[in-house]
Scaffold this active site. Structure first.
Site, PDB file in Angstrom:
ATOM      1  N   GLU A   1     -21.913 -43.862  14.027  1.00 22.11           N
ATOM      2  CA  GLU A   1     -20.593 -44.215  14.597  1.00 22.11           C
ATOM      3  C   GLU A   1     -19.914 -45.448  14.308  1.00 22.11           C
ATOM      4  O   GLU A   1     -18.847 -45.684  14.748  1.00 22.11           O
ATOM      5  CB  GLU A   1     -20.610 -43.892  16.097  1.00 22.11           C
ATOM      6  CG  GLU A   1     -20.262 -42.513  16.558  1.00 22.11           C
ATOM      7  CD  GLU A   1     -21.449 -41.648  17.106  1.00 22.11           C
ATOM      8  OE1 GLU A   1     -22.549 -41.898  16.701  1.00 22.11           O
ATOM      9  OE2 GLU A   1     -21.064 -40.509  17.669  1.00 22.11           O
TER      10      GLU A   1
ATOM     11  N   TYR B   1     -21.111 -48.400  14.513  1.00 26.98           N
ATOM     12  CA  TYR B   1     -21.648 -49.931  15.140  1.00 26.98           C
ATOM     13  C   TYR B   1     -22.198 -50.772  14.166  1.00 26.98           C
ATOM     14  O   TYR B   1     -22.613 -50.313  12.905  1.00 26.98           O
ATOM     15  CB  TYR B   1     -22.343 -49.555  16.359  1.00 26.98           C
ATOM     16  CG  TYR B   1     -21.371 -48.869  17.756  1.00 26.98           C
ATOM     17  CD1 TYR B   1     -20.490 -49.534  17.996  1.00 26.98           C
ATOM     18  CD2 TYR B   1     -21.941 -47.675  17.682  1.00 26.98           C
ATOM     19  CE1 TYR B   1     -19.803 -48.937  19.202  1.00 26.98           C
ATOM     20  CE2 TYR B   1     -21.112 -46.899  18.679  1.00 26.98           C
ATOM     21  CZ  TYR B   1     -19.811 -47.545  19.460  1.00 26.98           C
ATOM     22  OH  TYR B   1     -19.319 -47.132  20.308  1.00 26.98           O
TER      23      TYR B   1
ATOM     24  N   ARG C   1     -30.698 -43.035  16.265  1.00 27.22           N
ATOM     25  CA  ARG C   1     -29.450 -42.306  16.223  1.00 27.22           C
ATOM     26  C   ARG C   1     -28.656 -42.633  14.986  1.00 27.22           C
ATOM     27  O   ARG C   1     -28.639 -43.642  14.654  1.00 27.22           O
ATOM     28  CB  ARG C   1     -28.686 -42.398  17.387  1.00 27.22           C
ATOM     29  CG  ARG C   1     -27.607 -41.327  17.210  1.00 27.22           C
ATOM     30  CD  ARG C   1     -26.988 -41.248  18.462  1.00 27.22           C
ATOM     31  NE  ARG C   1     -25.418 -41.025  18.514  1.00 27.22           N
ATOM     32  CZ  ARG C   1     -24.768 -40.689  19.585  1.00 27.22           C
ATOM     33  NH1 ARG C   1     -25.149 -40.854  20.925  1.00 27.22           N
ATOM     34  NH2 ARG C   1     -23.481 -40.602  19.630  1.00 27.22           N
TER      35      ARG C   1
ATOM     36  N   HIS D   1     -16.327 -44.257  14.671  1.00 18.22           N
ATOM     37  CA  HIS D   1     -15.097 -44.127  15.663  1.00 18.22           C
ATOM     38  C   HIS D   1     -14.035 -44.361  14.958  1.00 18.22           C
ATOM     39  O   HIS D   1     -12.740 -43.804  15.439  1.00 18.22           O
ATOM     40  CB  HIS D   1     -15.316 -45.185  16.697  1.00 18.22           C
ATOM     41  CG  HIS D   1     -16.477 -45.014  17.775  1.00 18.22           C
ATOM     42  ND1 HIS D   1     -16.792 -43.530  18.152  1.00 18.22           N
ATOM     43  CD2 HIS D   1     -17.377 -45.687  18.059  1.00 18.22           C
ATOM     44  CE1 HIS D   1     -17.765 -43.455  18.894  1.00 18.22           C
ATOM     45  NE2 HIS D   1     -18.099 -44.906  18.928  1.00 18.22           N
TER      46      HIS D   1
ATOM     47  N   GLN E   1     -10.410 -35.521  28.909  1.00 24.20           N
ATOM     48  CA  GLN E   1      -9.128 -36.131  29.832  1.00 24.20           C
ATOM     49  C   GLN E   1      -9.620 -36.886  31.042  1.00 24.20           C
ATOM     50  O   GLN E   1      -9.101 -37.900  31.320  1.00 24.20           O
ATOM     51  CB  GLN E   1      -8.266 -34.800  30.582  1.00 24.20           C
ATOM     52  CG  GLN E   1      -7.104 -34.341  29.469  1.00 24.20           C
ATOM     53  CD  GLN E   1      -6.600 -33.310  30.185  1.00 24.20           C
ATOM     54  OE1 GLN E   1      -6.519 -32.199  29.556  1.00 24.20           O
ATOM     55  NE2 GLN E   1      -5.739 -33.471  31.172  1.00 24.20           N
TER      56      GLN E   1
HETATM   57 FE1  SF4 Z   1     -14.830 -34.844  29.478  1.00 24.29          FE
HETATM   58 FE2  SF4 Z   1     -15.226 -33.193  31.520  1.00 24.29          FE
HETATM   59 FE3  SF4 Z   1     -13.264 -32.672  29.435  1.00 24.29          FE
HETATM   60 FE4  SF4 Z   1     -16.016 -32.368  28.958  1.00 24.29          FE
HETATM   61  S1  SF4 Z   1     -14.581 -31.171  30.417  1.00 24.29           S
HETATM   62  S2  SF4 Z   1     -14.353 -33.383  27.778  1.00 24.29           S
HETATM   63  S3  SF4 Z   1     -16.987 -34.061  30.069  1.00 24.29           S
HETATM   64  S4  SF4 Z   1     -13.668 -34.329  31.063  1.00 24.29           S
END
Ligand code: SF4
Ligand code: NAP
Length: 679
Positions: free
Chosen positions: A165, A167, A215, A253, A340
């Protein structure tokens, strides 16, 4: 369906995992909460109880140069290590293994001590890191070994070395960020040396029983990233250095290609993981946009990976594995990849939670002791707020009746799932419907509940979740046949022409623009949207699935726009500025390629056969459009609340019916769930 491969045990190094599901590392920001340790223990223990085989902790810096930001997790002292014991004990008590992730943020660190191989600034961080001297590199390697040693003292079964990613470790491997001409840069072997030395020295210090996962980026998705052949070389070198397994990450990222949002097809990066798996003999975990047990089983059964690493799906449903095991996969609360409430919360410096599961990372705020009195509850409105309240109240033992004026459950979710990028919202609807059914909720569809009916019901508690009504702007000619509501367009009740003006540039204006610019006119009649295939996604974003090129990139294929769309607003601010941080850029980029135009500082004049008349900076203009879609925001639907007040009935109001201005599903579901606990 059973999941024989997914649920079968697997040997990793000296350890046996009970199944193939790894909970991937997540940054939750719980470390900043006042009762951080209690909350973290509750969070991880719940996931272990839910059946995952192994949990990878949030990233911990091995020294004071590597944290993501001030106060992020670090592990550099014995006292700190011993403080991890209650957490690792709690996870072990539920039969899961736990790895500590060692994450050195390198050039991504948001503080003044950031370091990197050559002092190259990342495009997503305004700070310029200091270039590590050779002696600093040796010291940093010692810090990784110390961190791994402390992890064992803290009760971890092993470590995951974070080498993906973008880093620090990735920055060493790539000529994009490694410009050194000493033994740590230049040739591929030299660039891989830092990663290899970490694994080699940790293995030498901790012996064969300590589990080491590495990873790595299965594909970098940035210019001057590694080619597939170089990734294979790195993977083989890591295996030879003593790693027990490879976990995978996709892209840096700073990549300008979506890697985890709902715009990425499910399993869209399988190609890169399958390739990595072919290069090594140690087990490989697949990751990114794997959100159902069906898909996980398919990937494993096809031999493309040995394990699956899921992070956000474990926020969405901590009991994912147990439900799959018990034949209850249809009860899994699926991660819809919206970002979200998880990533977008992190970006705004709040602790992560989940849109579909407000209890995620808030476990200590909910008391699951059943209520002493079982009540009769009426919930009016079956949108996200009402559904969340109804299913939670019923699951807690209350007798719930749910009233909905529409012919189906869902409310705004029915609209969301019809937006091209948001097809995953259908999973949330499936989850709600199944929970309504299994919790024995009495549903009254096509029923406009009025105060009289509710009063006759004799309910103990009344919950008003009647949602919103779309705002109709006060513009002359707003009832002209060219004008349609966003709901009619999204539900395919109205057909848009070839030239479309959209009034309003909020989230819904952008959603409508995506719908209108993605599908051609004929497709608009289709109710269900077919998500893009991986091949279509690769074309759109310029991904080379052969990874023959550095970073696995190629020129994108520019999409055709089926119509011209212009989004308009009265304000002078940047349109779309309030879209979610982690998905807004994707939507803006998609729409830019489809020639979306925006107009700000507009004064609407009138609508007539000629089109939409408006002025900007005092200049009168007309947009000759076939269709005008109104996306001018919402107002609370409060008719029932007023009636109930007049009838002298007590009630609670949640979701859009309470506040329409910041309407979103995260708040609606959170409010509904929390109210159900207070009933
Ligand atoms: Fe994030 Fe929940 Fe949306 Fe999945 S459903 S992307 S865990 S907010
Ligand atoms: P919104 O974000 O409030 O935007 C309303 C738009 O309508 C604004 O662009 C506003 O611009 C315009 N407007 C307001 N009053 C108007 C009037 N009287 N006449 C003409 N134009 C007017 O509302 P929304 O788009 O309906 O979204 C509602 C909520 O849903 C958002 O808060 C968001 O949380 C959520 N949502 C988010 C997304 C996402 O992030 N992708 C998607 C969908 C929904 P001017 O006032 O400048 O003209």
């Amino acid at each position: 369906m059973s999941y024989p491969t997914l649920l079968s045990p697997i040997r990793i190094g000296a350890h046996t995992l009970r199944n193939r599901v790894v909970m991937g590392s997540m940054h939750t920001r719980l470390e900043y909460a006042p009762d951080a340790q209690r909350r973290e223990i509750a969070f991880y223990a719940e996931r272990a109880r839910g059946g995952v085989a192994m949990i990878v902790s949030a990233g911990h810096s091995p020294n004071d140069e590597g944290p993501m930001e001030a106060g992020s997790h670090a592990l550099a002292t014995r006292a700190a290590a011993l403080a991890h014991r209650p957490l690792t004990d709690a996870v072990h008590a539920h039969g899961a293994k736990m790895l500590l992730q060692i994450l050195h943020a390198g050039a991504y660190a948001k503080h003044d001590r950031a370091v990197s191989p050559s002092g190259v600034r990342s495009p997503i961080n305004p700070r310029t890191p200091r270039a590590l001297a050779a002696a600093d590199i040796e010291r940093t390697l010692d810090d990784f070994v110390r961190c791994a040693t402390l992890a064992r003292e803290g009760g971890y079964d092993g470590v995951e070395v974070m080498g993906s990613e973008g880093y620090l470790i990735t920055e060493f491997t790539s000529p994009r960020t490694n410009r050194r001409d000493d033994e740590w840069g230049g040739s591929l072997e030299n660039r891989c040396r830092f990663a290899v030395e970490i694994v080699r020295r940790v293995r030498a210090a901790l012996g064969p029983d300590f589990l080491i996962a590495y990873r790595m980026s299965a594909v970098d998705l940035v210019e001057d990233g590694l080619t597939g052949a170089e990734i294979d070389h790195l993977a083989c070198a890591i295996e030879a250095a003593g790693a027990d397994m490879l976990n995978t990450g996709i892209g840096w990222h700073e990549a300008r290609i979506p890697t985890i949002a709902y715009h990425v097809p499910r399993g869209g990066f399988r190609y890169a993981i399958a390739r990595l798996k072919r290069a090594v003999n140690i087990p490989v975990a697949a990751s990114n946009r794997i959100n159902t047990p069906e898909l996980a089983e398919e990937i494993l059964a096809a031999g493309e990976a040995d394990l699956v690493s899921m992070a956000r799906p474990m926020l969405a449903d901590p009991h994912f594995v147990n439900k799959a095991r018990d034949g209850r996969a249809d009860e899994i609360n699926t991660c819809i990849a919206c970002n979200q409430a998880c990533l977008d919360n992190i970006f705004s410096e709040r602790a992560a939670t989940c849109l579909v599961n407000p209890k995620a990372a808030r476990e200590t705020e909910f008391d699951d002791t059943p209520p002493t009195t079982k009540k009769r509850v009426a919930v009016i409105g079956a949108g996200p707020a009402g559904l969340a309240c109804a299913i939670t109240a019923a699951a807690r033992g209350h007798a719930v009746e749910l009233f909905e004026s529409d012919s189906a459950l869902g409310g705004q979710l029915e609209l969301a799932r019809r937006i091209p990028g948001k097809y995953e919202f259908a999973e949330l609807l499936r989850y709600f419907r199944r929970q309504v059914e299994r919790n024995g909720i009495t549903v009254h569809l096509d029923t406009r509940a009025d105060a009289q009916r509710i009063a006759h019901g004799g309910y103990d508690r009344i919950v008003v979740a009647t949602g919103i009504v779309a705002r109709t702007p006060d513009i002359e000619g707003i009832d002209h046949p060219k004008v349609v509501s966003y709901a009619d367009v999204v539900m395919r009740r109205a057909k848009a022409g070839h030239r479309v003006a959209v009034i309003g540039t909020g989230g819904i204006g952008f959603d409508v623009a995506e719908l209108l610019l993605e599908l051609d006119v004929a497709d608009l009649l289709i109710d269900e949207y077919e998500p893009p295939t991986p091949e279509e996604f690769f074309d759109e974003w310029g991904v080379d699935p052969a990874i023959a090129t550095p970073g696995g990139l190629r020129a994108p294929v520019l999409p055709k726009s089926p119509r011209s769309v212009i989004l308009m607003q009265r304000a002078h601010s940047r349109p779309g500025a309030r879209l979610g941080t982690s998905t807004g850029w994707i939507l803006r980029e998609k729409l830019k390629r489809r020639h979306l135009r925006t107009l700000t500082g507009v004064t609407y004049r009138r609508i007539d056969d000629a089109g939409l008349h408006y002025s900007v900076d005092g200049e009168e203009r007309v947009l000759e459009v076939d269709t005008i879609v109104v996306c001018a925001g919402q107002e609370s639907s409060q008719g029932l609340a007023r009636e109930l007040t007049q009838a002298g009935l007590a009630f609670d109001v949640i979701g859009g019916a309470r506040v329409a201005s910041e309407l979103n599903a995260v708040r609606a579901i959170d409010e509904g769930t929390r109210l159900a606990y207070r009933l």
